[in-house]
Design a protein around this motif. Structure first.
Motif, PDB file in Angstrom:
ATOM      1  N   PHE A  12      -2.347  -6.690   4.149  1.00  0.00           N
ATOM      2  CA  PHE A  12      -2.971  -7.528   3.112  1.00  0.00           C
ATOM      3  C   PHE A  12      -4.404  -7.124   2.867  1.00  0.00           C
ATOM      4  O   PHE A  12      -4.958  -7.314   1.799  1.00  0.00           O
ATOM      5  CB  PHE A  12      -2.917  -9.006   3.506  1.00  0.00           C
ATOM      6  CG  PHE A  12      -1.555  -9.585   3.360  1.00  0.00           C
ATOM      7  CD1 PHE A  12      -0.809  -9.923   4.502  1.00  0.00           C
ATOM      8  CD2 PHE A  12      -0.995  -9.801   2.106  1.00  0.00           C
ATOM      9  CE1 PHE A  12       0.449 -10.462   4.370  1.00  0.00           C
ATOM     10  CE2 PHE A  12       0.268 -10.335   1.983  1.00  0.00           C
ATOM     11  CZ  PHE A  12       0.995 -10.671   3.104  1.00  0.00           C
ATOM     12  N   VAL A  40     -11.821   7.843  -8.538  1.00  0.00           N
ATOM     13  CA  VAL A  40     -11.678   7.937  -9.994  1.00  0.00           C
ATOM     14  C   VAL A  40     -13.054   7.936 -10.637  1.00  0.00           C
ATOM     15  O   VAL A  40     -13.345   8.696 -11.556  1.00  0.00           O
ATOM     16  CB  VAL A  40     -10.825   6.770 -10.543  1.00  0.00           C
ATOM     17  CG1 VAL A  40     -10.851   6.770 -12.053  1.00  0.00           C
ATOM     18  CG2 VAL A  40      -9.399   6.895 -10.057  1.00  0.00           C
ATOM     19  N   PHE A  48     -14.547  11.240 -10.368  1.00  0.00           N
ATOM     20  CA  PHE A  48     -13.909  12.155 -11.320  1.00  0.00           C
ATOM     21  C   PHE A  48     -14.495  11.955 -12.703  1.00  0.00           C
ATOM     22  O   PHE A  48     -14.802  12.914 -13.407  1.00  0.00           O
ATOM     23  CB  PHE A  48     -12.394  11.913 -11.342  1.00  0.00           C
ATOM     24  CG  PHE A  48     -11.666  12.825 -12.286  1.00  0.00           C
ATOM     25  CD1 PHE A  48     -11.374  12.430 -13.590  1.00  0.00           C
ATOM     26  CD2 PHE A  48     -11.274  14.084 -11.884  1.00  0.00           C
ATOM     27  CE1 PHE A  48     -10.709  13.264 -14.456  1.00  0.00           C
ATOM     28  CE2 PHE A  48     -10.600  14.926 -12.749  1.00  0.00           C
ATOM     29  CZ  PHE A  48     -10.319  14.524 -14.033  1.00  0.00           C
ATOM     30  N   ILE A  71     -10.152  11.800 -18.741  1.00  0.00           N
ATOM     31  CA  ILE A  71     -10.374  10.567 -17.988  1.00  0.00           C
ATOM     32  C   ILE A  71      -9.162   9.647 -18.099  1.00  0.00           C
ATOM     33  O   ILE A  71      -8.735   9.029 -17.118  1.00  0.00           O
ATOM     34  CB  ILE A  71     -11.650   9.858 -18.487  1.00  0.00           C
ATOM     35  CG1 ILE A  71     -12.869  10.709 -18.161  1.00  0.00           C
ATOM     36  CG2 ILE A  71     -11.789   8.482 -17.857  1.00  0.00           C
ATOM     37  CD1 ILE A  71     -14.159  10.153 -18.674  1.00  0.00           C
ATOM     38  N   ALA A  86      -6.622  10.883 -15.761  1.00  0.00           N
ATOM     39  CA  ALA A  86      -6.989  10.591 -14.380  1.00  0.00           C
ATOM     40  C   ALA A  86      -6.660   9.149 -14.020  1.00  0.00           C
ATOM     41  O   ALA A  86      -6.082   8.875 -12.965  1.00  0.00           O
ATOM     42  CB  ALA A  86      -8.474  10.859 -14.170  1.00  0.00           C
ATOM     43  N   ILE A  87      -7.016   8.251 -14.904  1.00  0.00           N
ATOM     44  CA  ILE A  87      -6.737   6.836 -14.637  1.00  0.00           C
ATOM     45  C   ILE A  87      -5.233   6.593 -14.597  1.00  0.00           C
ATOM     46  O   ILE A  87      -4.714   5.892 -13.715  1.00  0.00           O
ATOM     47  CB  ILE A  87      -7.418   5.957 -15.693  1.00  0.00           C
ATOM     48  CG1 ILE A  87      -8.924   6.012 -15.476  1.00  0.00           C
ATOM     49  CG2 ILE A  87      -6.910   4.532 -15.642  1.00  0.00           C
ATOM     50  CD1 ILE A  87      -9.717   5.220 -16.446  1.00  0.00           C
ATOM     51  N   THR A 133      -3.900   7.939 -11.274  1.00  0.00           N
ATOM     52  CA  THR A 133      -4.248   7.107 -10.128  1.00  0.00           C
ATOM     53  C   THR A 133      -3.400   5.842 -10.090  1.00  0.00           C
ATOM     54  O   THR A 133      -2.784   5.498  -9.076  1.00  0.00           O
ATOM     55  CB  THR A 133      -5.726   6.683 -10.201  1.00  0.00           C
ATOM     56  OG1 THR A 133      -6.502   7.804 -10.542  1.00  0.00           O
ATOM     57  CG2 THR A 133      -6.178   6.102  -8.877  1.00  0.00           C
ATOM     58  N   ASN A 149      -0.392   4.901  -7.345  1.00  0.00           N
ATOM     59  CA  ASN A 149      -0.492   3.740  -6.475  1.00  0.00           C
ATOM     60  C   ASN A 149       0.608   2.734  -6.740  1.00  0.00           C
ATOM     61  O   ASN A 149       1.159   2.129  -5.819  1.00  0.00           O
ATOM     62  CB  ASN A 149      -1.869   3.096  -6.630  1.00  0.00           C
ATOM     63  CG  ASN A 149      -2.922   3.873  -5.870  1.00  0.00           C
ATOM     64  OD1 ASN A 149      -2.860   3.959  -4.646  1.00  0.00           O
ATOM     65  ND2 ASN A 149      -3.855   4.463  -6.581  1.00  0.00           N
ATOM     66  N   LEU A 158       3.433   1.324  -4.003  1.00  0.00           N
ATOM     67  CA  LEU A 158       3.722  -0.088  -3.774  1.00  0.00           C
ATOM     68  C   LEU A 158       5.178  -0.399  -4.110  1.00  0.00           C
ATOM     69  O   LEU A 158       5.871  -1.083  -3.357  1.00  0.00           O
ATOM     70  CB  LEU A 158       2.768  -0.946  -4.618  1.00  0.00           C
ATOM     71  CG  LEU A 158       1.293  -0.795  -4.257  1.00  0.00           C
ATOM     72  CD1 LEU A 158       0.404  -1.447  -5.300  1.00  0.00           C
ATOM     73  CD2 LEU A 158       1.039  -1.423  -2.892  1.00  0.00           C
ATOM     74  N   LEU A 217       4.425 -10.203   1.410  1.00  0.00           N
ATOM     75  CA  LEU A 217       3.918  -8.849   1.210  1.00  0.00           C
ATOM     76  C   LEU A 217       4.406  -8.292  -0.120  1.00  0.00           C
ATOM     77  O   LEU A 217       3.637  -7.755  -0.918  1.00  0.00           O
ATOM     78  CB  LEU A 217       4.397  -7.963   2.365  1.00  0.00           C
ATOM     79  CG  LEU A 217       3.508  -6.754   2.691  1.00  0.00           C
ATOM     80  CD1 LEU A 217       2.088  -7.189   2.965  1.00  0.00           C
ATOM     81  CD2 LEU A 217       4.075  -6.029   3.895  1.00  0.00           C
ATOM     82  N   HIS A 274       2.652  -9.811  -3.047  1.00  0.00           N
ATOM     83  CA  HIS A 274       1.321  -9.227  -3.213  1.00  0.00           C
ATOM     84  C   HIS A 274       1.397  -7.868  -3.865  1.00  0.00           C
ATOM     85  O   HIS A 274       0.682  -7.571  -4.832  1.00  0.00           O
ATOM     86  CB  HIS A 274       0.626  -9.093  -1.841  1.00  0.00           C
ATOM     87  CG  HIS A 274      -0.207 -10.268  -1.502  1.00  0.00           C
ATOM     88  ND1 HIS A 274       0.321 -11.468  -1.090  1.00  0.00           N
ATOM     89  CD2 HIS A 274      -1.548 -10.433  -1.526  1.00  0.00           C
ATOM     90  CE1 HIS A 274      -0.666 -12.316  -0.866  1.00  0.00           C
ATOM     91  NE2 HIS A 274      -1.806 -11.725  -1.117  1.00  0.00           N
ATOM     92  N   PHE A 275       2.290  -7.027  -3.337  1.00  0.00           N
ATOM     93  CA  PHE A 275       2.405  -5.665  -3.882  1.00  0.00           C
ATOM     94  C   PHE A 275       2.749  -5.706  -5.359  1.00  0.00           C
ATOM     95  O   PHE A 275       2.214  -4.945  -6.170  1.00  0.00           O
ATOM     96  CB  PHE A 275       3.478  -4.888  -3.122  1.00  0.00           C
ATOM     97  CG  PHE A 275       3.039  -4.437  -1.753  1.00  0.00           C
ATOM     98  CD1 PHE A 275       3.930  -3.781  -0.919  1.00  0.00           C
ATOM     99  CD2 PHE A 275       1.754  -4.683  -1.299  1.00  0.00           C
ATOM    100  CE1 PHE A 275       3.544  -3.368   0.345  1.00  0.00           C
ATOM    101  CE2 PHE A 275       1.366  -4.284  -0.031  1.00  0.00           C
ATOM    102  CZ  PHE A 275       2.263  -3.615   0.796  1.00  0.00           C
ATOM    103  N   TYR A 310      -0.258  -6.508  -7.347  1.00  0.00           N
ATOM    104  CA  TYR A 310      -1.147  -5.345  -7.420  1.00  0.00           C
ATOM    105  C   TYR A 310      -0.644  -4.370  -8.466  1.00  0.00           C
ATOM    106  O   TYR A 310      -1.413  -3.800  -9.259  1.00  0.00           O
ATOM    107  CB  TYR A 310      -1.227  -4.620  -6.071  1.00  0.00           C
ATOM    108  CG  TYR A 310      -1.908  -5.396  -4.992  1.00  0.00           C
ATOM    109  CD1 TYR A 310      -1.519  -5.230  -3.662  1.00  0.00           C
ATOM    110  CD2 TYR A 310      -2.946  -6.282  -5.272  1.00  0.00           C
ATOM    111  CE1 TYR A 310      -2.129  -5.938  -2.657  1.00  0.00           C
ATOM    112  CE2 TYR A 310      -3.560  -7.004  -4.267  1.00  0.00           C
ATOM    113  CZ  TYR A 310      -3.155  -6.832  -2.947  1.00  0.00           C
ATOM    114  OH  TYR A 310      -3.753  -7.532  -1.956  1.00  0.00           O
ATOM    115  N   LEU A 348      -2.615  -2.961 -11.598  1.00  0.00           N
ATOM    116  CA  LEU A 348      -2.844  -1.525 -11.729  1.00  0.00           C
ATOM    117  C   LEU A 348      -2.330  -0.980 -13.049  1.00  0.00           C
ATOM    118  O   LEU A 348      -2.805   0.046 -13.530  1.00  0.00           O
ATOM    119  CB  LEU A 348      -2.170  -0.770 -10.581  1.00  0.00           C
ATOM    120  CG  LEU A 348      -2.967  -0.769  -9.281  1.00  0.00           C
ATOM    121  CD1 LEU A 348      -2.149  -0.154  -8.161  1.00  0.00           C
ATOM    122  CD2 LEU A 348      -4.267  -0.009  -9.471  1.00  0.00           C
TER     123      LEU A 348
END
Lengths: 51, 815
Positions: free
Chosen positions: A5, A19, A22, B190, B193-194, B197, B201, B205, B217, B220-221, B224, B228
């Motif tokens: 967590f 990032v 970058f 850019i 890149a974003i 990333t 990620n 997850l 868990l 939460h993931f 996220y 993201l």
């Protein structure tokens, strides 16, 4: 597994830092010319160092 | 009567030497005597470069070049007398350079850059040219940025570069456009890149949830993951929204529309599901999708930037030194041709290109009009004649009054009309466009039907919605969007490396669809210059060597193309047969402009001029006269390239009908046509520029191959216009493709490459369609879970990607 967590958000933050770096490098123009530096690695130090 | 030398020297392979600098077979050698050995070069240019490098201790160049194995891409260095003095002129400096307190910086487009050794050499400029502070080369665009100190002279730098074989052209790039383009590039990077990333990620997850994470868990993931994907939706995916919106506005169905639908619907439904606690989240697939598509588009854009854009090319035109009469200073000053004005008086020296249209005030000379009219023989001009920009002054200096400059010249007007015609040139609806249209409409209809059907059959809104939605996601044209640009980009890149520059990807598809090809004769199918083809010594009193020596002695002082051809031939024969010419002393040598030369040697009067007796072949015959009697007859012709017949036959075999279109007279054209086995219908002669373009309008699926300004209009009007080895500046503005290597073989290569590329694209489209059909079926039946979607989508993209890369390997074998 509770530590996740904490770890996962931290990991995402670290990714964010990279990032950011970058983006900084891109704004500075480091990625404008991708071909020439690739060739430069073949040259001797004396040339590469001068730049 | 001896008849000698019907073969061209260099064709019998026993005595083959290779140039020390560029590796070409040596036909007429230039020798350099060094301490330990004699080095052989193919021409004076290569020899000079070697000498310079050797004297300045830069032999490392050859070591580097051999290490990177790019030796076979070099071509012989061209000799030039261009002094580049216009670079020192104040007017020029104000316009083209950036100045700081102590330095001046200019950008040059450099011809001939192709390997590490070139990069090394050009960036070493500060070491061996005085006052050069800094030199940086961008290899992708072949643009070198050179900075000199206050006391430096740009002309010296340019001259040095040219001597080394890297002809520089100063370019004036529009600073604003450049800055904007750079900004856009950076922003794109850019975004990628974003996207990367976040996608990476999210996948981490998501996979842990697939792998069994549960409860708190997992919740939460999933949250996220949602956060993201927001940067992607609100920032990285903007190009898709823009493109989809403009497609909708112009009522086109582009593949960006389903992508946008998937993104928006996916995120919103994902959020809803998240709040409800359901696990139907597709954030990972969507994020990966955006990343892959953005990446592919960026690569495509980058490869397109490898050639110059039109603003940069526009400044190429007339980069020449002109000598203008300055009334106040009572002398000629050197300025850049673009600063000429009407009524200026200029001096066009022998060997220089005429910079503007004008009236000859004084002088008699011969002009090479081939750039403008296609005629191969020089035309005599004198006082009160008009001369035109783009042509070359051959023998003697001419004093000219300027009448029209820049875009008002005949050449300028031609180029303007070519560029105006660009907008009318039909844009083809590419294969990709067609597939996209049908694909998109099918998917939407199918999704809608699925939703209705499942809703009524099963009654569950959520189920129906999920199935329809997964259908849209899974059939997402990732592969479709990737394969075509990727294959085209790779082809463009590979061909560009071999000196075949194609302006954009649509042209590749056009090439593969062409049905006919019209080729210009002079310079394209033939070498474009005079070459000796027959040598007959009419009397037996002297040896052949003596005859050749006499001719050489007389012709070596003339700059007329016929003289040069004769001398080149003689030198080549001597090299091949290991003979040395006899030297003679000439008294009262006279050159009769356009008619020949004469002189007295050992008491006898010798002349070289056109043979009085008419021979009814299409060759040009000159003769060596001794005291008014013919002792040698020499024929010259513009010879057909040796590979021409083979190449034409190969092109015909591929289903493209070849034909010759030439401005030259009937005789030479017929001769070439027969050598190439072309029937009566397939050649035309004495065709003017206007007629050429009319011809192309009548044949809408024809490729036109030509060079120079005389073909410019035709090239612009053709379905595909190919400019052959000629002047870089003019060719690039008129044609779709520019072949920098001389010869006909590159023409065959680009056609083969285009057909191969289209094959690869079609194959990949079929494979990706198969994937889509499978995926669609599974989606309708309700089998697609988020996990399956996340797996299938990258899988399909990567297989198509790898297939494309592997298939284009075949292109490497096309030379």
């Amino acid at each position: 597994m509770d530590v996740l967590f904490f770890l996962v958000p931290t990991a995402i933050l670290v990714a964010g830092v990279f990032v950011g770096l970058f983006i900084w490098a891109t704004r500075k123009g480091q990625f404008d010319d991708l071909e020439t530096p690739a060739h430069k690695i073949l040259l001797d130090d004396e040339i590469a160092n001068r730049d | 009567m001896q008849t000698l030398h019907h073969n061209q020297p260099g064709q019998d392979c026993e005595h083959q030497e290779h140039c020390e600098h560029c590796g070409e077979k040596v036909i007429v050698p230039s020798l350099l005597s060094l301490k330990d050995e004699d080095k052989i070069f193919c021409c004076n240019g290569c020899k000079t470069v070697y000498q310079i490098l050797h004297e300045k201790g830069l032999d490392n160049y050859y070591k580097l070049r051999d290490q990177t194995g790019t030796r076979d891409q070099l071509s012989p260095v061209e000799d030039s007398d261009e002094e580049y003095k216009y670079l020192d002129q104040q007017e020029f400096l104000d316009k083209y350079t950036k100045k700081t307190k102590d330095s001046v910086t200019i950008d040059f487009f450099i011809e001939g850059v192709h390997c590490v050794a070139c990069l090394w050499l050009i960036e070493k400029l500060p070491d061996f040219v005085e006052e050069v502070l800094h030199s940086k080369l961008n290899m992708a665009k072949s643009i070198a940025s050179v900075t000199i100190g206050k006391n430096g002279k740009l002309s010296k730098v340019a001259k040095q570069l040219a001597l080394l074989g890297y002809r520089p052209h100063p370019i004036l790039s529009d600073a604003d456009i450049e800055r904007l383009a750079k900004e856009e590039d950076r922003k794109m990077l850019i975004k990628i890149a974003i996207a990367f990333t976040c996608a990476g990620n999210i996948m981490l997850l998501a996979y842990s949830v697939y792998g069994g994470a549960s409860g708190e868990l997992a919740r939460h993931f999933n949250w996220y993951s949602f956060f993201l994907i927001l940067p992607i939706i609100f920032y990285s995916a903007i190009p898709f929204y823009q493109s989809a919106w403009s497609a909708i506005k112009s009522r086109k169905l582009s593949i960006d529309i389903p992508i946008v639908v998937a993104l928006v619907v996916g995120t919103i439904s994902g959020l809803v599901n998240l709040i409800n606690g359901s696990e139907h989240l597709y954030f990972d697939s969507l994020a990966t999708l955006v990343f892959l598509l953005l990446g592919a588009r960026y690569l495509l854009k980058k490869s397109q930037q490898k050639s110059l854009n039109t603003t940069e090319i526009a400044s190429f035109f007339s980069n020449r030194t002109t000598h203008r009469w300055n009334q106040q200073k009572q002398q000629y000053e050197d300025i850049h041709a673009q600063f000429l004005k009407s009524q200026d008086i200029i001096l066009v020296k022998s060997g220089e290109m005429v910079p503007a249209d004008g009236l000859i005030l004084d002088g008699v000379s011969n002009i090479n009009n081939s750039l403008l009219t296609g005629e191969s023989l020089p035309v005599k001009v004198e006082k009160t004649d008009y001369i035109y920009s783009g042509t070359t002054n051959l023998d003697q200096d001419l004093k000219v009054q300027v009448l029209n400059t820049g875009s008002d010249t005949r050449l300028g007007k031609i180029l303007q009309s070519v560029e105006a015609g660009w907008n009318q040139k039909a844009e083809i609806v590419t294969l990709a466009d067609n597939v996209a249209r049908y694909f998109v409409s099918t998917v939407f209809i199918l999704a809608f039907l699925t939703f209705i059907a499942i809703f009524f059959l099963i009654g569950n809104f959520e189920d129906a919605f999920t199935r329809a939605f997964t259908l849209i996601i899974i059939t997402c044209p990732c592969a479709l969007g990737l394969t075509t640009p990727l294959a085209l980009t790779m082809t463009l890149g590979k061909l560009a490396k071999k000196g075949m520059i194609i302006k954009n990807e649509q042209i590749i598809e056009k090439l593969s669809k062409a049905k006919e090809i019209f080729l210009d004769k002079t310079g394209t199918l033939t070498h474009g210059n005079f070459q000796v083809s027959d040598w007959l010594d009419v009397d037996d009193k002297m040896t052949n060597l003596a005859h050749m020596s006499l001719v050489f002695a007389l012709e070596s002082r003339s700059k007329h193309p016929i003289a040069k051809a004769a001398c080149k031939y003689i030198k080549a024969i001597c090299f091949q047969e290991n003979q040395t010419l006899l030297t003679y002393e000439i008294t009262d040598y006279k050159e009769h402009a356009g008619r020949g030369v004469s002189g007295t040697i050992n008491g006898k009067q010798y002349e070289i001029r056109t043979l009085a007796k008419e021979k009814n072949d299409s060759k040009t015959w000159i003769a060596l006269y001794e005291d008014k009697k013919v002792i040698s007859e020499i024929s010259l012709e513009d010879q057909l390239r040796s590979e021409a017949a083979e190449v034409i036959a190969a092109i015909a075999k591929m289903g493209i009908k070849p034909a010759i279109v030439s401005g030259d007279a009937k005789g030479p054209v017929e001769k070439v046509a027969s050598k190439l086995n072309l029937s009566n219908q397939d050649y035309s002669y004495q065709v003017g520029p206007e007629q050429k373009s009319q011809l192309l309008d009548a044949h809408p699926a024809a490729i036109m191959v030509g060079d120079g300004a005389n073909d410019a209009i035709a090239l612009g009007r053709a379905y595909v216009g190919v400019a052959v080895h000629g002047s870089v500046d003019i060719s690039l503005r008129a044609a779709d493709i520019y072949l920098s290597q001389s010869g006909v073989r590159p023409i065959l290569s680009i056609i083969e490459a285009s057909k191969e590329t289209m094959k690869v694209i079609k194959r990949n489209l079929i494979i990706s369609l198969l994937y889509n059909v499978t995926g669609a079926t599974l989606a309708i039946m309700g089998y697609i879970t988020p996990l399956l979607a996340a797996v299938l989508m990258p899988l399909s993209s990567f297989t198509v990607l790898i297939l494309t890369l592997a298939s284009t390997r075949k292109l490497n074998r096309i030379n």
